[in-house]
Design a protein around this motif. Structure first.
Motif: not given
Length: 386
Positions: A220-225
């Protein structure tokens, strides 16, 4: 007297378990029977013939030559779960740091020192550090061992929707262990649905650079890992490009390198996952207990290169046999042990990949020379007589 060598600092609460009447434990010791280690690289370490066990005070064992140890009959232990709570807390911290730009805000606030009206400037400038709440967002957890499962539970109680993937966990185990989460069938479900992704995997040929250009394209756009597991799970160049474009909003890692330190919107933590006194104590206690039980009783718990095998001692002689997992070898061993009307009181045997471990308790005290006869069997690597 068993000799234990420490290759790293090990908390005294753990080494104190090794009673001084039976063990000598020191930083410098010749021909050790066992080794306690944390992060020291053992791949070029000389493995002396007397060495029977290595206990890693931590979960990962990338610093230990597991195959070489197995070939020599050296049992390698780790301490799964001992540092799980410490890492779980850092996972939750990382989720919040990745969302709220707290670090950026703090660094900016420091630049205001000496200004006339700091409070007014703070109110005027704080909008540049706005970030989303984690409540109501979807967290994808890849790897549901001790750390992954605890992090998933904590995130759920903070209001997140949790989905998890672990190819080694059955649906029955998942439902029992994680009733608050939804199990997905593959990693792609995580990539496509998660607002946040946290990795809890070992680093091996199958997981190396799991996060790469192809998988990032599914995010997804803007995912945080969040990656507090192993740096090699991520292709740094591909991730840097994704951070630059905004496809990935933030990356938090516990394994800084030259590339991560230069990445836009990356938070590089200096490997603090298990850096708590509680965690270090727990790991030390578990590692020392494992090596003690193995050297005194032959029991194996939490080995990474041999199967877990343990049983209560009988009054007779115990034979601990490390051998290849090949046909007829167990029959050959029992034939040697059962000669001259000797009676086997109890036998426990398990295999793990190419190797196996067998504990045999005899009814009576038995001549230790039988151990040498067992070692002459093709495929037997090491025999310890107790």
């Amino acid at each position: 007297m068993f000799k234990i060598k420490k290759l790293n600092k090990i908390a005294a609460i753990g080494t104190d378990i090794l009673d001084k009447d039976t063990f000598v434990c020191a930083d410098e010791i010749d021909a050790p029977d066992g080794i306690l280690v944390r992060s020291a690289d053992m791949h070029e370490y000389p493995l002396n013939p007397e060495l029977k066990a290595i206990a890693r005070a931590g979960a990962g064992t990338n610093n230990i030559p597991l195959d070489k140890c197995a070939e020599k009959g050296i049992v390698v232990f780790n301490t799964p779960g001992a540092n799980a709570n410490a890492v779980k807390e850092l996972v939750i911290t990382s989720l919040l740091l990745s969302s709220r730009n707290i670090i950026g805000g703090i660094e900016w606030a420091k630049t205001l020192k000496g200004e006339e009206d700091v409070a007014k400037l703070v109110e005027k400038g704080k909008s540049q550090f706005v970030g989303p709440e984690i409540k109501g967002k979807t967290l994808g957890v890849i790897g549901l061992g001790a750390i992954g499962a605890q992090a998933a539970e904590a995130a759920f109680y903070l209001g997140m929707n949790v989905i998890g993937y672990d190819p080694f966990m059955s649906i029955e185990t998942f439902m029992t262990k994680m009733p608050f989460a939804k199990k997905v069938d593959n990693e792609n479900d995580i990539f496509e649905k998660a607002d946040y992704i946290t990795l809890h995997l070992p680093l091996n040929p199958q997981t190396k650079e799991l996060i790469n250009a192809d998988t990032i394209a599914k995010f997804k756009d803007g995912v945080r890992i969040v990656n507090l597991a192993r740096g090699g799970l991520v292709n740094d160049s591909d991730l840097a490009a994704a951070l630059e474009s905004g496809k990935v909003a933030c990356y938090v890692t516990d394994f800084p390198n030259d590339k991560t330190l230069e990445m836009k919107n990356a938070i590089a933590i200096p490997h603090l996952g298990a850096s708590t006194p509680e965690s270090e104590d727990n790991c030390a206690i578990m590692a020392a207990s494992e090596i003690k039980d193995f050297l005194l009783n032959g029991n194996i718990q939490n080995s990474v290169n041999f199967p877990n095998v343990s049983s209560e001692r009988s009054t007779g002689t115990r034979f601990c046999i490390i051998h290849k997992n090949i046909p007829t070898i167990l029959n050959q061993c029992t034939a040697v042990l059962g000669k001259d009307d000797r009676n086997i009181d109890h036998l426990t045997s398990k295999f793990k990949g190419d190797y196996a471990y067998t504990i045999v308790d005899m009814t009576e005290k038995t001549n230790v020379d039988i151990g040498k006869e067992l070692e002459n069997i093709d495929g037997v690597i090491r025999v310890t007589v107790m």
